[in-house]
Write a protein that holds these residues in place. Structure first.
Motif, mmCIF file in Angstrom:
data_model
loop_
_atom_site.group_PDB
_atom_site.id
_atom_site.type_symbol
_atom_site.label_atom_id
_atom_site.label_comp_id
_atom_site.label_asym_id
_atom_site.label_seq_id
_atom_site.Cartn_x
_atom_site.Cartn_y
_atom_site.Cartn_z
ATOM 1 N N GLU A 46 54.192 42.609 39.675
ATOM 2 C CA GLU A 46 52.778 42.793 40.016
ATOM 3 C C GLU A 46 52.250 44.133 39.492
ATOM 4 O OE1 GLU A 46 52.842 42.314 44.238
ATOM 5 O OE2 GLU A 46 53.044 40.144 44.114
ATOM 6 N N LEU A 47 53.050 45.179 39.617
ATOM 7 C CA LEU A 47 52.646 46.489 39.098
ATOM 8 C C LEU A 47 52.527 46.463 37.581
ATOM 9 C CD1 LEU A 47 54.735 48.875 41.379
ATOM 10 C CD2 LEU A 47 52.261 48.553 41.389
ATOM 11 N N ALA A 48 53.459 45.789 36.929
ATOM 12 C CA ALA A 48 53.386 45.676 35.468
ATOM 13 C C ALA A 48 52.107 44.940 35.056
ATOM 14 C CB ALA A 48 54.616 44.955 34.927
ATOM 15 N N LEU A 49 51.755 43.894 35.793
ATOM 16 C CA LEU A 49 50.526 43.156 35.482
ATOM 17 C C LEU A 49 49.300 44.030 35.692
ATOM 18 C CD1 LEU A 49 51.367 39.669 37.014
ATOM 19 C CD2 LEU A 49 51.299 40.313 34.589
ATOM 20 N N MET A 50 49.331 44.867 36.729
ATOM 21 C CA MET A 50 48.215 45.784 36.945
ATOM 22 C C MET A 50 48.115 46.799 35.810
ATOM 23 S SD MET A 50 47.981 46.482 41.025
ATOM 24 C CE MET A 50 49.656 46.322 41.554
ATOM 25 N N GLN A 51 49.276 47.281 35.340
ATOM 26 C CA GLN A 51 49.270 48.216 34.215
ATOM 27 C C GLN A 51 48.708 47.541 32.966
ATOM 28 O OE1 GLN A 51 53.443 49.273 34.281
ATOM 29 N NE2 GLN A 51 52.951 51.321 35.036
ATOM 30 N N LEU A 52 49.081 46.300 32.744
ATOM 31 C CA LEU A 52 48.553 45.561 31.595
ATOM 32 C C LEU A 52 47.042 45.359 31.725
ATOM 33 C CD1 LEU A 52 51.390 42.925 31.231
ATOM 34 C CD2 LEU A 52 50.833 44.753 29.605
ATOM 35 N N ALA A 53 46.615 45.047 32.921
ATOM 36 C CA ALA A 53 45.181 44.868 33.149
ATOM 37 C C ALA A 53 44.433 46.170 32.908
ATOM 38 C CB ALA A 53 44.934 44.368 34.570
ATOM 39 N N SER A 54 45.050 47.282 33.268
ATOM 40 C CA SER A 54 44.375 48.567 33.070
ATOM 41 C C SER A 54 44.233 48.896 31.588
ATOM 42 C CB SER A 54 45.103 49.695 33.805
ATOM 43 O OG SER A 54 46.301 50.048 33.147
ATOM 44 N N LEU A 55 45.095 48.360 30.751
ATOM 45 C CA LEU A 55 44.967 48.577 29.304
ATOM 46 C C LEU A 55 43.665 47.975 28.803
ATOM 47 C CD1 LEU A 55 48.548 47.736 27.981
ATOM 48 C CD2 LEU A 55 47.543 49.994 28.334
ATOM 49 N N THR A 56 43.370 46.769 29.222
ATOM 50 C CA THR A 56 42.125 46.136 28.783
ATOM 51 C C THR A 56 40.936 46.767 29.477
ATOM 52 O OG1 THR A 56 42.321 44.374 30.425
ATOM 53 C CG2 THR A 56 43.220 43.948 28.237
ATOM 54 N N TYR A 57 41.109 47.214 30.718
ATOM 55 C CA TYR A 57 40.013 47.852 31.442
ATOM 56 C C TYR A 57 39.627 49.163 30.771
ATOM 57 C CZ TYR A 57 37.417 50.392 34.984
ATOM 58 O OH TYR A 57 36.455 51.109 35.633
ATOM 59 N N GLN A 58 40.620 49.960 30.382
ATOM 60 C CA GLN A 58 40.322 51.231 29.724
ATOM 61 C C GLN A 58 39.557 50.999 28.429
ATOM 62 O OE1 GLN A 58 40.639 54.240 30.933
ATOM 63 N NE2 GLN A 58 41.545 53.457 32.808
ATOM 64 N N GLY A 59 39.943 49.952 27.683
ATOM 65 C CA GLY A 59 39.235 49.643 26.448
ATOM 66 C C GLY A 59 37.805 49.218 26.723
ATOM 67 N N ASP A 60 37.612 48.385 27.730
ATOM 68 C CA ASP A 60 36.272 47.932 28.096
ATOM 69 C C ASP A 60 35.442 49.093 28.616
ATOM 70 O OD1 ASP A 60 36.947 45.371 27.367
ATOM 71 O OD2 ASP A 60 37.347 44.694 29.414
ATOM 72 N N LYS A 61 36.071 49.969 29.397
ATOM 73 C CA LYS A 61 35.367 51.128 29.950
ATOM 74 C C LYS A 61 34.883 52.029 28.813
ATOM 75 C CE LYS A 61 36.229 54.980 33.106
ATOM 76 N NZ LYS A 61 37.241 55.623 33.942
ATOM 77 N N LYS A 62 35.747 52.237 27.816
ATOM 78 C CA LYS A 62 35.376 53.084 26.685
ATOM 79 C C LYS A 62 34.212 52.454 25.910
ATOM 80 C CE LYS A 62 37.105 55.411 22.642
ATOM 81 N NZ LYS A 62 38.154 55.575 21.680
ATOM 82 N N LYS A 63 34.278 51.134 25.703
ATOM 83 C CA LYS A 63 33.190 50.456 24.998
ATOM 84 C C LYS A 63 31.874 50.622 25.751
ATOM 85 C CE LYS A 63 36.027 46.867 22.923
ATOM 86 N NZ LYS A 63 36.358 45.444 22.992
ATOM 87 N N MET A 64 31.918 50.539 27.067
ATOM 88 C CA MET A 64 30.713 50.671 27.868
ATOM 89 C C MET A 64 30.157 52.092 27.767
ATOM 90 S SD MET A 64 31.765 48.275 31.167
ATOM 91 C CE MET A 64 31.264 49.499 32.267
ATOM 92 N N MET A 65 31.029 53.086 27.687
ATOM 93 C CA MET A 65 30.597 54.468 27.582
ATOM 94 C C MET A 65 29.971 54.757 26.219
ATOM 95 S SD MET A 65 31.310 55.722 30.509
ATOM 96 C CE MET A 65 31.443 57.486 30.451
ATOM 97 N N ASP A 66 30.372 54.014 25.195
ATOM 98 C CA ASP A 66 29.838 54.236 23.845
ATOM 99 C C ASP A 66 28.455 53.626 23.655
ATOM 100 O OD1 ASP A 66 32.113 55.599 23.122
ATOM 101 O OD2 ASP A 66 33.076 53.868 22.200
ATOM 102 N N ILE A 67 28.032 52.799 24.562
ATOM 103 C CA ILE A 67 26.722 52.127 24.429
ATOM 104 C C ILE A 67 25.594 53.097 24.645
ATOM 105 C CG2 ILE A 67 25.210 50.383 25.423
ATOM 106 C CD1 ILE A 67 27.663 48.667 25.861
#
Length: 125
Positions: A104-125
């Motif tokens: 479950e922790l590994a899945l959360m870490q994997l999810a955070s990888l995509t979240y960080q990318g999405d968060k960065k994209k949102m900040m660049d807008i």
């Protein structure tokens, strides 16, 4: 079954959805097989990133096409980090007192990888 779920959900929403993991367990899959399969999938996607190495995959032509399509939806640094997380989880699984929590922790870490990318994209807008 795992690859079908990966392909159906795309962009690693599979990793984000912990509920899917519980469903996989409910179907009789072992948690270690799940995480090892996930690591293998990330490895296969890395192989497909290079047209010269696609032929190394021991799958049918139709499956290769699906991998090639899916690999366009993720970048190489994501795959490297995702593979590292999944492999580390797989290595620690047998010695863990709480293997389900480890996955479950590994899945959360994997999810955070995509979240960080999405968060960065949102900040660049």
């Amino acid at each position: 079954v795992l690859t079908q779920e990966f392909q159906k959900l795309g962009r690693y929403e599979f990793a984000v959805r912990g509920v899917e993991f519980f469903q996989v367990l409910a179907h009789g899959f072992d948690g270690q097989h799940f995480i090892a399969g996930l690591a293998g999938h990330f490895r296969d996607l890395m192989v497909c990133k290079n047209n010269q190495t696609v032929s190394l995959m021991e799958v049918g032509e139709e499956t290769q096409k699906k991998y090639i399509e899916q690999t366009t939806k993720c970048d190489f640094p994501f795959l490297v980090e995702a593979l590292r997380i999944a492999t580390q989880c797989d290595l620690e699984y047998k010695t863990s007192r709480t293997p389900r929590l480890l996955v479950e922790l590994a899945l959360m870490q994997l999810a955070s990888l995509t979240y960080q990318g999405d968060k960065k994209k949102m900040m660049d807008i």
